[in-house]
Scaffold this motif. Structure first.
Motif, PDB file in Angstrom:
ATOM      1  N   MET A   4      42.221  11.961 -24.341  1.00 29.37           N
ATOM      2  CA  MET A   4      42.947  11.386 -25.458  1.00 29.37           C
ATOM      3  C   MET A   4      41.993  10.713 -26.451  1.00 29.37           C
ATOM      4  O   MET A   4      42.080  10.898 -27.662  1.00 29.37           O
ATOM      5  N   LEU A   5      41.061   9.902 -25.916  1.00 29.13           N
ATOM      6  CA  LEU A   5      40.142   9.191 -26.805  1.00 29.13           C
ATOM      7  C   LEU A   5      39.220  10.157 -27.546  1.00 29.13           C
ATOM      8  O   LEU A   5      38.807   9.871 -28.672  1.00 29.13           O
ATOM      9  N   LYS A   6      38.915  11.307 -26.923  1.00 24.57           N
ATOM     10  CA  LYS A   6      38.068  12.285 -27.609  1.00 24.57           C
ATOM     11  C   LYS A   6      38.729  12.809 -28.877  1.00 24.57           C
ATOM     12  O   LYS A   6      38.067  13.040 -29.886  1.00 24.57           O
ATOM     13  N   SER A   7      40.043  12.992 -28.833  1.00 22.95           N
ATOM     14  CA  SER A   7      40.745  13.564 -29.988  1.00 22.95           C
ATOM     15  C   SER A   7      40.778  12.625 -31.183  1.00 22.95           C
ATOM     16  O   SER A   7      40.901  13.074 -32.325  1.00 22.95           O
ATOM     17  N   ILE A   8      40.662  11.307 -30.946  1.00 25.99           N
ATOM     18  CA  ILE A   8      40.716  10.357 -32.061  1.00 25.99           C
ATOM     19  C   ILE A   8      39.358   9.712 -32.336  1.00 25.99           C
ATOM     20  O   ILE A   8      39.247   8.872 -33.240  1.00 25.99           O
ATOM     21  N   PHE A   9      38.325  10.106 -31.599  1.00 15.63           N
ATOM     22  CA  PHE A   9      37.031   9.438 -31.774  1.00 15.63           C
ATOM     23  C   PHE A   9      36.475   9.650 -33.174  1.00 15.63           C
ATOM     24  O   PHE A   9      36.173   8.690 -33.895  1.00 15.63           O
ATOM     25  N   TRP A  10      36.300  10.925 -33.580  1.00 17.92           N
ATOM     26  CA  TRP A  10      35.698  11.196 -34.891  1.00 17.92           C
ATOM     27  C   TRP A  10      36.649  10.943 -36.055  1.00 17.92           C
ATOM     28  O   TRP A  10      36.233  10.384 -37.075  1.00 17.92           O
ATOM     29  N   PRO A  11      37.930  11.306 -35.958  1.00 18.59           N
ATOM     30  CA  PRO A  11      38.812  11.047 -37.100  1.00 18.59           C
ATOM     31  C   PRO A  11      39.124   9.570 -37.323  1.00 18.59           C
ATOM     32  O   PRO A  11      39.380   9.156 -38.453  1.00 18.59           O
ATOM     33  N   VAL A  12      39.100   8.750 -36.254  1.00 24.19           N
ATOM     34  CA  VAL A  12      39.579   7.363 -36.384  1.00 24.19           C
ATOM     35  C   VAL A  12      38.552   6.340 -35.903  1.00 24.19           C
ATOM     36  O   VAL A  12      38.161   5.443 -36.656  1.00 24.19           O
ATOM     37  N   LEU A  13      38.108   6.433 -34.654  1.00 23.40           N
ATOM     38  CA  LEU A  13      37.313   5.364 -34.062  1.00 23.40           C
ATOM     39  C   LEU A  13      35.929   5.230 -34.699  1.00 23.40           C
ATOM     40  O   LEU A  13      35.483   4.109 -35.004  1.00 23.40           O
ATOM     41  N   ALA A  14      35.237   6.344 -34.906  1.00 22.88           N
ATOM     42  CA  ALA A  14      33.897   6.268 -35.501  1.00 22.88           C
ATOM     43  C   ALA A  14      33.936   5.736 -36.935  1.00 22.88           C
ATOM     44  O   ALA A  14      33.162   4.839 -37.284  1.00 22.88           O
ATOM     45  N   PRO A  15      34.829   6.254 -37.807  1.00 22.05           N
ATOM     46  CA  PRO A  15      34.917   5.658 -39.151  1.00 22.05           C
ATOM     47  C   PRO A  15      35.324   4.184 -39.119  1.00 22.05           C
ATOM     48  O   PRO A  15      34.845   3.384 -39.920  1.00 22.05           O
ATOM     49  N   ALA A  16      36.202   3.821 -38.179  1.00 24.98           N
ATOM     50  CA  ALA A  16      36.621   2.417 -38.059  1.00 24.98           C
ATOM     51  C   ALA A  16      35.433   1.526 -37.722  1.00 24.98           C
ATOM     52  O   ALA A  16      35.293   0.423 -38.267  1.00 24.98           O
ATOM     53  N   PHE A  17      34.560   1.997 -36.835  1.00 23.33           N
ATOM     54  CA  PHE A  17      33.370   1.221 -36.481  1.00 23.33           C
ATOM     55  C   PHE A  17      32.446   1.047 -37.682  1.00 23.33           C
ATOM     56  O   PHE A  17      31.963  -0.057 -37.960  1.00 23.33           O
ATOM     57  N   LEU A  18      32.199   2.142 -38.403  1.00 27.56           N
ATOM     58  CA  LEU A  18      31.317   2.065 -39.572  1.00 27.56           C
ATOM     59  C   LEU A  18      31.866   1.104 -40.620  1.00 27.56           C
ATOM     60  O   LEU A  18      31.144   0.248 -41.148  1.00 27.56           O
ATOM     61  N   TYR A  19      33.159   1.237 -40.902  1.00 26.85           N
ATOM     62  CA  TYR A  19      33.753   0.397 -41.938  1.00 26.85           C
ATOM     63  C   TYR A  19      33.764  -1.067 -41.492  1.00 26.85           C
ATOM     64  O   TYR A  19      33.513  -1.975 -42.302  1.00 26.85           O
ATOM     65  N   ALA A  20      34.031  -1.319 -40.209  1.00 26.03           N
ATOM     66  CA  ALA A  20      34.050  -2.688 -39.711  1.00 26.03           C
ATOM     67  C   ALA A  20      32.660  -3.310 -39.715  1.00 26.03           C
ATOM     68  O   ALA A  20      32.523  -4.529 -39.874  1.00 26.03           O
ATOM     69  N   CYS A  21      31.625  -2.502 -39.529  1.00 27.41           N
ATOM     70  CA  CYS A  21      30.256  -3.023 -39.654  1.00 27.41           C
ATOM     71  C   CYS A  21      30.040  -3.603 -41.050  1.00 27.41           C
ATOM     72  O   CYS A  21      29.447  -4.680 -41.205  1.00 27.41           O
ATOM     73  N   GLY A  22      30.526  -2.870 -42.053  1.00 28.38           N
ATOM     74  CA  GLY A  22      30.364  -3.341 -43.428  1.00 28.38           C
ATOM     75  C   GLY A  22      31.152  -4.600 -43.710  1.00 28.38           C
ATOM     76  O   GLY A  22      30.633  -5.575 -44.267  1.00 28.38           O
ATOM     77  N   THR A  23      32.419  -4.609 -43.326  1.00 27.52           N
ATOM     78  CA  THR A  23      33.249  -5.789 -43.578  1.00 27.52           C
ATOM     79  C   THR A  23      32.792  -6.977 -42.731  1.00 27.52           C
ATOM     80  O   THR A  23      32.837  -8.129 -43.182  1.00 27.52           O
TER      81      THR A  23
END
Length: 409
Positions: A1-20
């Motif tokens: 399950m986590l694999k299916s949302i890793f690249w579309p959601v989790l990875a971008p969320a991490f990058l954006y949260a690093c900035g904020t």
């Protein structure tokens, strides 16, 4: 399950949260560098939170119209552009720089709501119910990891570079998140909506359950936002150095990150309400320990207990929203749900400020401790009317049935 949302959601969320995450500690400092009074600089953060609350409901309608992926791409691009305006204000540093900076920062706060709701809606549309809490908790974990890593990177930049370098870092990370969303793997397939036709054009929501659960979530939001204010104030009350207080905050964040995955499993296996009650109870006890103990040792214990509770409850707000959301018009509903949480986020720091002014810091801390405890009692009392997923039942076949099945094979 986590694999299916890793690249579309989790990875971008991490990058954006690093900035904020890198941006959050320097916004007030940047405003001061432009000549803002301390009260004005502090009010900028509050104004951004208010803007986020006001924008939550319109953001839901935008996502419902454009779709999750297009909304996330548009939100990150606009946030990067507004951050560039902030950099321009800091670099030019003239008479109009401060108002330009304030407007840009406040607008970024409202735009980020689109990003946040789009991620939640995408997970709610694609992940099966039995794994929903783990998925939402993972989303919260990705954001928290970014908020921990971002300030560390920003602190390194500020050793040699000016304040606006952190804003430029935010721009690059926001654009990187946009590229990953736009050109990364396709979104996982959505579940088929239940029902169709004219009746589903309006939100089919159990509003009584929403308001009952929403009150409990407001108390949790009060405690979480209040925690960010109480820990520095109580550390200063104990005459700790800024470095020691920062270390306590970092250690608390580390505890929360460690417990994110177990907390997600608990929400799916033990049920939402049981995990919520454990979360808010530990938060309340952790806060109460501070004034009751009154020493550095009790300060460490209190922060640790509150961090355990907060870690176990990571993503529970988003999970409740997904559980209560309709299959049609989900993003619209999540806009309303997010607005409820924002109200609690504003009430927490406000309550602390008022009580410190009219009473004392210990009174403010004990009052904040009471809020999540009330929320836990409320949720436990109305759990059947709210109707959130409970303990997962495992059905074990009877021995005779197993024997019959083996013989038939």
């Amino acid at each position: 399950m986590l694999k299916s949302i890793f690249w579309p959601v989790l990875a971008p969320a991490f990058l954006y949260a690093c900035g904020t995450g890198a941006l959050t500690p320097v916004i007030v400092l940047a405003a001061l560098s432009l000549g803002a009074h301390q009260a004005v600089a502090g009010a900028i953060v509050t104004a951004a939170a208010v803007a986020a609350g006001v924008a939550a409901i319109p953001a839901g309608y935008v996502i419902n119209s454009l779709g999750e992926r297009r909304s996330m791409i548009g939100a990150t691009a606009v946030a990067a552009a507004l951050t560039a305006v902030s950099v321009f204000a800091l670099v030019t540093h003239n008479g109009s720089s401060l108002p330009i900076f304030i407007v840009a920062v406040v607008l970024v706060g409202s735009i980020e709501v689109v990003w946040s709701l789009a991620r939640q809606a995408l997970i709610a549309e694609t992940v099966e119910r039995e794994s929903m809490a783990l998925a939402m908790t993972s989303l919260g974990g990705a954001a928290r990891a970014g908020q921990l890593v971002g300030p560390l990177i920003g602190s390194v930049l500020l050793l040699k570079l000016p304040l606006y370098s952190v804003f430029i870092m935010h721009i690059f990370l926001a654009l990187a998140a946009t590229v990953l969303i736009a050109f990364g793997p396709a979104d996982p397939p959505k579940r088929k909506p239940v029902g169709s036709g004219r009746a589903n054009r309006k939100l089919q929501v159990r509003w009584s359950a929403v308001f009952l659960a929403g009150f409990a979530i407001m108390t949790l939001s009060m405690a979480r936002q209040g925690k960010n204010v109480i820990i520095p104030l109580w550390g200063d009350h104990l005459h700790l150095t800024a470095s020691s207080i920062s270390l306590m905050v970092a250690l608390g964040s580390a505890v929360e990150l460690i417990l994110i995955y177990p907390g997600g499993r608990l929400k799916d296996s033990l049920g939402r309400v049981s995990t919520f009650v454990a979360c808010v109870t530990l938060l309340g006890i952790g806060f109460a320990i501070l004034p009751i103990g009154g020493t550095i040792a009790f300060f460490i214990i209190g922060v640790a207990v509150a961090s355990v509770g907060n870690g176990l409850g990571a993503g529970i707000n988003m999970t409740f929203g997904a559980d209560l959301s309709p299959s049609v018009g989900r993003a619209k509903f999540l806009g309303y749900w997010n607005a409820l949480g924002q109200v609690g986020s504003l009430l927490g720091p406000g309550l602390i400020s008022v009580l410190i002014a009219v009473a004392s810091l210990p009174v403010a801390v004990l009052s904040l401790a009471a809020a999540p405890l009330v929320g836990g009692i409320w949720m436990a009392g109305f759990r059947h009317r709210i109707g959130l997923p409970g303990r997962r039942r495992v059905i074990i076949p009877a021995p005779d049935a197993v024997a019959d099945e083996s013989q038939s094979q």
